[in-house]
Design an enzyme around this catalytic site. Structure first.
Site, PDB file in Angstrom:
ATOM      1  N   ASP A  54      92.018  10.254  20.705  1.00 34.96           N
ATOM      2  CA  ASP A  54      90.806   9.592  21.209  1.00 34.96           C
ATOM      3  C   ASP A  54      91.007   8.094  21.104  1.00 34.96           C
ATOM      4  OD1 ASP A  54      88.074   8.569  21.519  1.00 34.96           O
ATOM      5  OD2 ASP A  54      87.412  10.628  21.181  1.00 34.96           O
ATOM      6  N   SER A  61      75.032   5.024  18.275  1.00 41.06           N
ATOM      7  CA  SER A  61      74.406   6.060  19.104  1.00 41.06           C
ATOM      8  C   SER A  61      75.133   7.400  19.019  1.00 41.06           C
ATOM      9  CB  SER A  61      74.352   5.602  20.565  1.00 41.06           C
ATOM     10  OG  SER A  61      75.667   5.452  21.091  1.00 41.06           O
ATOM     11  N   LEU A  63      76.017   8.887  16.121  1.00 39.47           N
ATOM     12  CA  LEU A  63      75.894   9.510  14.804  1.00 39.47           C
ATOM     13  C   LEU A  63      74.990  10.733  14.757  1.00 39.47           C
ATOM     14  CD1 LEU A  63      75.823   6.379  12.471  1.00 39.47           C
ATOM     15  CD2 LEU A  63      77.777   7.678  13.321  1.00 39.47           C
ATOM     16  N   ARG A  65      75.031  13.248  16.567  1.00 34.90           N
ATOM     17  CA  ARG A  65      75.767  14.466  16.902  1.00 34.90           C
ATOM     18  C   ARG A  65      77.218  14.432  16.422  1.00 34.90           C
ATOM     19  NH1 ARG A  65      75.910  10.977  20.966  1.00 34.90           N
ATOM     20  NH2 ARG A  65      77.697  10.828  22.368  1.00 34.90           N
ATOM     21  N   LYS A  78      87.710   6.317  16.332  1.00 37.62           N
ATOM     22  CA  LYS A  78      87.275   7.675  16.018  1.00 37.62           C
ATOM     23  C   LYS A  78      88.430   8.553  15.536  1.00 37.62           C
ATOM     24  CE  LYS A  78      83.372   7.899  19.222  1.00 37.62           C
ATOM     25  NZ  LYS A  78      82.799   8.596  20.406  1.00 37.62           N
ATOM     26  N   CYS A 177      76.767  12.661  28.316  1.00 41.51           N
ATOM     27  CA  CYS A 177      75.829  12.562  27.191  1.00 41.51           C
ATOM     28  C   CYS A 177      75.181  11.186  27.149  1.00 41.51           C
ATOM     29  CB  CYS A 177      76.545  12.855  25.883  1.00 41.51           C
ATOM     30  SG  CYS A 177      77.085  14.570  25.705  1.00 41.51           S
ATOM     31  N   CYS A 237      93.877  21.895  45.628  1.00 43.16           N
ATOM     32  CA  CYS A 237      92.974  21.139  44.761  1.00 43.16           C
ATOM     33  C   CYS A 237      93.436  19.685  44.725  1.00 43.16           C
ATOM     34  CB  CYS A 237      92.938  21.723  43.355  1.00 43.16           C
ATOM     35  SG  CYS A 237      94.553  21.819  42.541  1.00 43.16           S
TER      36      CYS A 237
END
Length: 321
Positions: A54, A61, A63, A65, A78, A177, A237
């Site tokens: 990551d 904002s 924290l 979840r 992270k 999200c 695709c």
């Protein structure tokens, strides 16, 4: 008493199963909300090697979840914090933090080193990159997604159909999200299911989670599941590629205007609005690369022009490049 005593007592685990867990290498892409239950549960179970990938930093904002992090972690990477938490939980395992984004360029090498890949990224572009990579390599992929009060988790590739076989079309929206909102327990529930699928796969618990989809609705507290073992792969695709994979032989189109992205995704990009692509003169022999932030606008534009376009069209999601 062994730290694993409460799980090795299970007939589904035992000494042999614990040995399987100890020798397994799991790649976790994304260290956010889904990874909050995934990573400590994998570490606690004794998965011998965990790689977490990551490039983002912890934000206040997150924290509600992303419960691996504390307020003091805001501004830190992270992946680094998540790896520290896993090592603190279990010093018998190896945890590696990779502080950069997944791209179509690095995905093949990352997947090749792992036994199981977990898609915990909040990016459908990353999900399709992982699916394409895992399908090509025959590697199992446990992919999950959460938005609002619902989500899903499924086992793909590794002998089962890919994510594209279940979701062959572009998403209905580019919501995330950050833009549409999400409740923490929904993410935690889906992440725990994702971990259970990974452990079932490593332990060889039947039926295989590969080829199975579980959907969860937090509003009604109901789950539904179905198998897609025989779902056909799409005939064609649009592939996602990274900016670094573009070159002089490509015809590169930046779909974002200057107000949205003053600097194009690639220096050789020509800035054209999506509704003007039909006027584009096909340059035969060149691959067409469509660039936007998430890849959704590029996907929709590619669908519009594909019937009349003579060559290959690829997508570039600048947010994952």
């Amino acid at each position: 008493m062994s730290r694993y005593a409460r799980q090795t007592i299970l007939t589904e685990v035992g000494a042999e199963g614990q040995a399987r867990l100890s020798s397994a290498h799991v790649l976790v892409v994304g260290a956010g909300g889904l990874a909050a239950p995934v990573l400590p549960l994998l570490a606690g179970a004794g998965v011998g090697r965990i790689t977490v990938m990551d490039r983002d930093t912890v934000d206040l904002s997150n924290l509600h979840r992303q419960t691996l992090f504390a307020q003091a972690d805001c501004g830190r990477l992270k992946a680094k914090v998540a790896a520290e938490r896993c090592r603190a939980l279990n010093d018998e395992i190896e945890v590696e933090a990779l502080e950069h984004a997944l791209t179509s360029a690095n995905a093949p090498n990352m997947a090749a080193q792992a036994d199981v890949i977990l898609d915990c990224a909040d990016s459908y572009a990353a999900s399709y990159i992982l699916s394409d990579t895992c399908l090509a390599q025959g590697k199992p992929l446990i992919s999950a997604s959460v938005l609002g009060l619902s989500g899903y988790v499924g086992g793909f590739c590794g002998g089962a159909p890919s994510l594209r076989a279940v979701f062959p079309d572009a998403p209905d929206s580019g919501a995330s999200c950050a833009t549409a909102g999400v409740l923490g327990p929904v993410v935690g529930t889906i992440g725990a299911m994702q971990t259970q699928m990974a452990l079932n796969l490593i332990l060889g618990i039947a039926p295989s989670p590969l080829g199975q989809m579980v959907q969860y609705d937090a509003r009604t507290l109901r789950t539904s599941t179905f198998r897609f073992d025989n779902a056909p792969e799409p005939n064609s695709c649009f592939r996602f590629v990274s900016v670094g994979q573009l070159g002089a032989e490509d015809q590169i189109i930046e779909l974002r205007d200057e107000a949205e992205a003053a600097i194009p995704a690639h220096p050789n990009a020509q800035r054209i609005a999506p509704d003007k692509l039909q006027e584009l003169d096909p340059n035969k022999g060149k691959r067409l690369a469509l660039c936007c932030t998430t890849g959704l606008r590029a996907w929709r534009a590619a669908e519009q022009i594909q019937p009349d376009w003579p060559g290959e069209i690829v997508l570039v999601a600048a947010s994952t490049s």
